[in-house]
Design an enzyme around this catalytic site. Structure first.
Site, short mmCIF file in Angstrom:
data_model
loop_
_atom_site.label_atom_id
_atom_site.label_comp_id
_atom_site.label_asym_id
_atom_site.label_seq_id
_atom_site.Cartn_x
_atom_site.Cartn_y
_atom_site.Cartn_z
N ASP A 53 0.88 -1.17 0.00
CA ASP A 53 0.00 0.00 0.00
C ASP A 53 0.91 1.22 0.00
O ASP A 53 1.53 1.53 1.01
CB ASP A 53 -0.90 -0.04 1.24
N LYS A 65 2.83 11.39 -3.14
CA LYS A 65 1.78 10.76 -3.94
C LYS A 65 0.92 11.81 -4.64
O LYS A 65 0.37 11.57 -5.71
CB LYS A 65 0.93 9.88 -3.03
N GLU A 82 -7.44 0.67 -4.25
CA GLU A 82 -7.40 0.56 -2.79
C GLU A 82 -8.73 0.08 -2.18
O GLU A 82 -8.72 -0.85 -1.37
CB GLU A 82 -6.95 1.89 -2.19
N ASP A 121 -13.32 5.16 1.43
CA ASP A 121 -11.89 5.14 1.74
C ASP A 121 -11.33 6.56 1.73
O ASP A 121 -11.11 7.14 0.67
CB ASP A 121 -11.18 4.27 0.69
#
Lengths: 177, 613
Positions: free
Chosen positions: B8, B72, B171, B193
């Protein structure tokens, strides 16, 4: 529809790229190509409108990407009125005038055409069932041709009304902001 | 070949997990600092070595210009896209960046995939230390709403780190896999999420077939720039505003102060998930101390706009799946930010049912990635994942309009074929512009690639070229062309609008090996010892402060014991023991740190821990 989904899932177990991860490049390529075809087919077949479009394409009634954008004759009057209101709204917007009354009018028209869209969808469903029945009954060519014509008309009408509704929505959200 | 792990690669933290061969259960690997979370922070030491994770996070305060977090947010984006981020994040971008952003760490430049590759290498070393075998392949998770360029950048990061990326998994889908294994859910499941920097909502249908369980994603939506970071930004803006209102010093130009405030606010945010109020104490660079008591209600008022922004994607995803909130049978919360009570309440009210929070929201995505890695390693047996593409794929037509050829939420792999011909005699090329997005006009969509289709000279309208656009199981676009008259395949050189080409990746791979070839344990030991020296020095300095005389004798004795223990283990080579004793000493000196803080905020105190005094 239930049968379609089951078939799709069954074939997914056979074709999905996850199953071929540890095999040769060639096998991976084939899996990628076939599973994408499977998914493309499922996407078209489960959507009633796309399904009819595809049928008409197969029968040579409709070419990909070609849509007739003519107002259906029975809607002419209402469409005319709607376009007038849209023009007024645009004018009022640029003049900075109060838009409440016009917006209300357009919202009513939007609702009206929204209902028409539901109606067309229902008619489309009926015509599609007639097509299935005609196939099962091994109907004559002219009969089939008539149903295809009807389906084609309905699709054109549907896409016309949908564009109208989208256009009104567009103007209204512009008016609200 | 070595093991396949699940990774992850998160905005705030990254994790690595694998499926235990004995138990068949996925588990996260614990790193050298005793946590499964590896902060997604990278720091370039002046000596040229790269430091990743917790050690790098600690450098955010001391060496902000050599340290980067939340990289990211920059993946797969161009310089023009990130102007808004730059106002809030202390990223230093090379002003000459063209398509690909280059970030400055000290005086060196790195692309976001290179920085992410450092994080991947770190996790790989965690995994190799735990599994005691080489790890060269991975399943990496990405936000479901990531576009083609962001996915490609993630895959590139894997390659630069020397990992073969077998699959990019969304994800929320990974989380659903982990939950499915955990408690055998059925029916429609919504996965909400909210992580450090991204928000995803996915609606899945879990189906039992005779061959096994199918996890079919029906729809997905989200916002790749919405997350816990934004909560921090809002809180930061709030404090900044208050400080200015008080007529105090404007600290925003000080990178150290901004980092310091951010750190305190993150702690405060976590505290407010448990308690009804929390106190912020923030020493300004001019020596003043800013304090503010945040109540839960005030906190929720500040973050309400962020929570509200998640709801439009939720509604859209449900509409696309043709479902109403009440027809969703299970709701799963994923991502550290969903610990916030306001978010739990909002989601529960919307769906009318209590969301699942049984699995650790920080770990569940990595666990799911490990499950998928295990499936791919051993061949699909009784679980199959059918995911979708989050954004419509289109091509530009006349007048700058977009013709959609693969609609959003199509099951992937998915493809579309388009036929092209020429408009004038002897035309040798046809320009094709591929885009991703839902808007009608090309300028409002995301440009993926432009390329020119080569055509042999012929009268207008005679050539017939079919271009096949294919989105693979990773959500990444492939393009191929075929001359329909000759049946010949054309190769297409697609230059991505925001990406790195293969030659550059090879070069980066070589360079990154130079950075990374230090022995893992050796490096850990060096870091632990350096840290130990720092805290011992800080403690000695603290005792020189007259204020330390107020410390009760028993506490003083405790500290002395902890000092002796730390000195003893620092002489040895067990870095885990050194770390533990550093923590012990930090703990023992908490009260001492507070004493000094109260008396002497003006002496540029940086935090609650003595090592940072």
């Amino acid at each position: 529809m239930e049968g379609l989904e089951q078939k799709f899932l069954q074939l997914s177990w056979k074709l999905h790229p996850d199953i071929f991860v540890n095999l040769t490049e060639r096998e991976k390529e084939i899996s990628l190509e076939r599973s994408s075809k499977l998914n493309d087919a499922y996407r078209v077949l489960r959507d009633p409108v796309a399904r009819v479009e595809y049928l008409l394409e197969l029968e040579g009634m409709r070419k990909e990407g070609e849509h007739k954008q003519q107002a259906p004759p029975e809607l002419l009057e209402e469409v005319f009125e709607l376009n007038e209101s849209l023009d007024e709204l645009r004018e009022a917007k640029s003049a900075g005038a109060n838009l409440d009354v016009l917006s209300g009018k357009l919202r009513a028209a939007e609702k009206n055409f929204g209902e028409k869209l539901h109606q067309v969808d229902a008619e489309l469903k009926t015509a599609a069932q007639q097509w299935d029945a005609a196939l099962d009954a091994d109907a004559s060519d002219p009969d089939r041709e008539a149903i295809l014509q009807r389906l084609n008309e309905l699709l054109n009408r549907r896409s016309y009304i949908r564009n109208l509704v989208a256009g009104v929505e567009n103007e209204l959200t512009g008016a609200a902001s | 070949m070595g093991r396949i792990v699940g990774i992850d690669l998160g905005t705030t933290n990254s994790l690595v997990a694998y499926v235990d061969a004995q138990t068949g259960q996925p588990q996260c690997i614990t790193g050298p600092y005793g946590s499964t979370l590896c902060p997604s922070v990278v720091s370039l030491d002046p000596d040229g070595s790269v430091i990743v994770g917790e050690a790098a996070r600690r450098r955010l305060l001391t060496q902000p210009e050599r340290t980067i977090y939340s990289v990211k947010r920059l993946m797969g984006r161009g310089p023009a896209d990130v102007q808004n981020e730059l106002a809030l994040f202390p990223f230093r971008i090379d002003p000459n960046s063209k398509n690909v952003i280059r970030v400055m760490l000290g005086d060196k430049m790195f692309t976001p995939p290179e920085i992410s590759a450092f994080i991947l290498r770190e996790l790989r070393s965690w995994a190799e230390a735990e599994l005691k075998e080489p790890v060269d392949r991975a399943v990496i998770t990405v936000p479901a709403y990531f576009n083609d360029a962001q996915r490609q950048a993630t895959k590139d990061a894997g390659r630069i780190a020397g990992l073969e990326v077998l699959r990019l998994v969304n994800e929320p889908t990974a989380a659903a896999l982990a939950y499915g294994l955990h408690e055998k859910q059925r029916g429609h499941v919504a996965v909400y999420d909210l992580g450090g920097g991204t928000f995803d909502i996915s609606i899945l249908k879990l189906i039992s077939t005779t061959e096994g369980d199918i996890y079919q994603v029906l729809s997905t939506n989200g916002d790749t720039h919405l997350g816990g970071d934004d909560i921090d930004n809002f809180l930061q803006a709030f404090v900044h505003h208050r400080v200015l209102q008080n007529g105090s010093f404007d600290f925003s130009a000080s990178a150290e102060s901004t980092q310091e405030l951010r750190k305190s606010l993150i702690a405060l945010k976590h505290e407010l998930s448990e308690k009804d109020s929390a106190l912020l104490r923030f020493p300004l660079p001019n020596g003043e101390l800013f304090t503010h008591e945040f109540t839960r209600a005030e906190f929720e008022r500040i973050i309400q706009p962020i929570v509200a922004r998640t709801m439009a994607p939720v509604k859209q995803a449900l509409a696309d799946a043709h479902l109403a909130p009440a027809t969703v049978e299970e709701v799963v919360l994923v991502g550290g930010t969903t610990r916030t009570p306001l978010i739990r309440r909002t989601v529960q009210d919307f769906f009318g049912r209590k969301p699942h929070i049984d699995l650790n929201p920080d770990e569940v995505v990595a666990l799911g990635a490990a499950v998928q890695a295990n499936i791919l390693e051993h061949g699909v047996s009784n679980m199959l994942l059918l995911d979708v593409t989050p954004l419509s794929l289109g091509i530009e037509t006349y007048g700058g309009a977009v013709s959609k050829i693969i609609p959003r939420n199509s099951t992937i792999p998915a493809s579309a074929q388009e036929q092209y011909t020429t408009g004038v005699d002897n035309q040798t090329g046809i320009d094709i512009h591929v885009l991703q997005g839902e808007r009608e006009l090309a300028k409002d969509c995301r440009s993926l690639a432009r390329f020119t289709l080569k055509v042999p000279p012929a009268p207008a309208g005679l050539p017939r070229i079919e271009v096949a656009f294919l989105i693979d199981a990773n959500g990444i676009l492939q393009v191929a062309a075929k001359d329909l008259r000759t049946g010949e395949q054309h190769s297409i050189e697609v230059q991505p609008s925001y990406g790195i080409n293969d030659t550059e990746i090879e070069r980066m791979l070589e360079e990154s090996i130079e950075y990374a070839e230090q022995d893992f344990a050796e490096r850990q030991l060096i870091e632990a010892r350096t840290e130990s020296q720092a805290i011992l020095a800080a403690t000695a300095k603290a005792f020189n402060n007259p204020q330390s005389a107020d410390l009760p004798a028993d506490e003083r004795a405790n500290i002395d014991t902890a000092i002796a223990a730390l000195k003893e283990s620092s002489a040895g080579s067990d870095y885990k023991q050194i770390r533990k004793r550093i923590d012990d000493l930090n703990h023992a000196t908490e009260h001492l740190a507070e004493l000094l803080m109260n008396s002497a905020v003006s002496t540029a105190l940086e935090g609650r821990k003595l090592a940072e005094v």
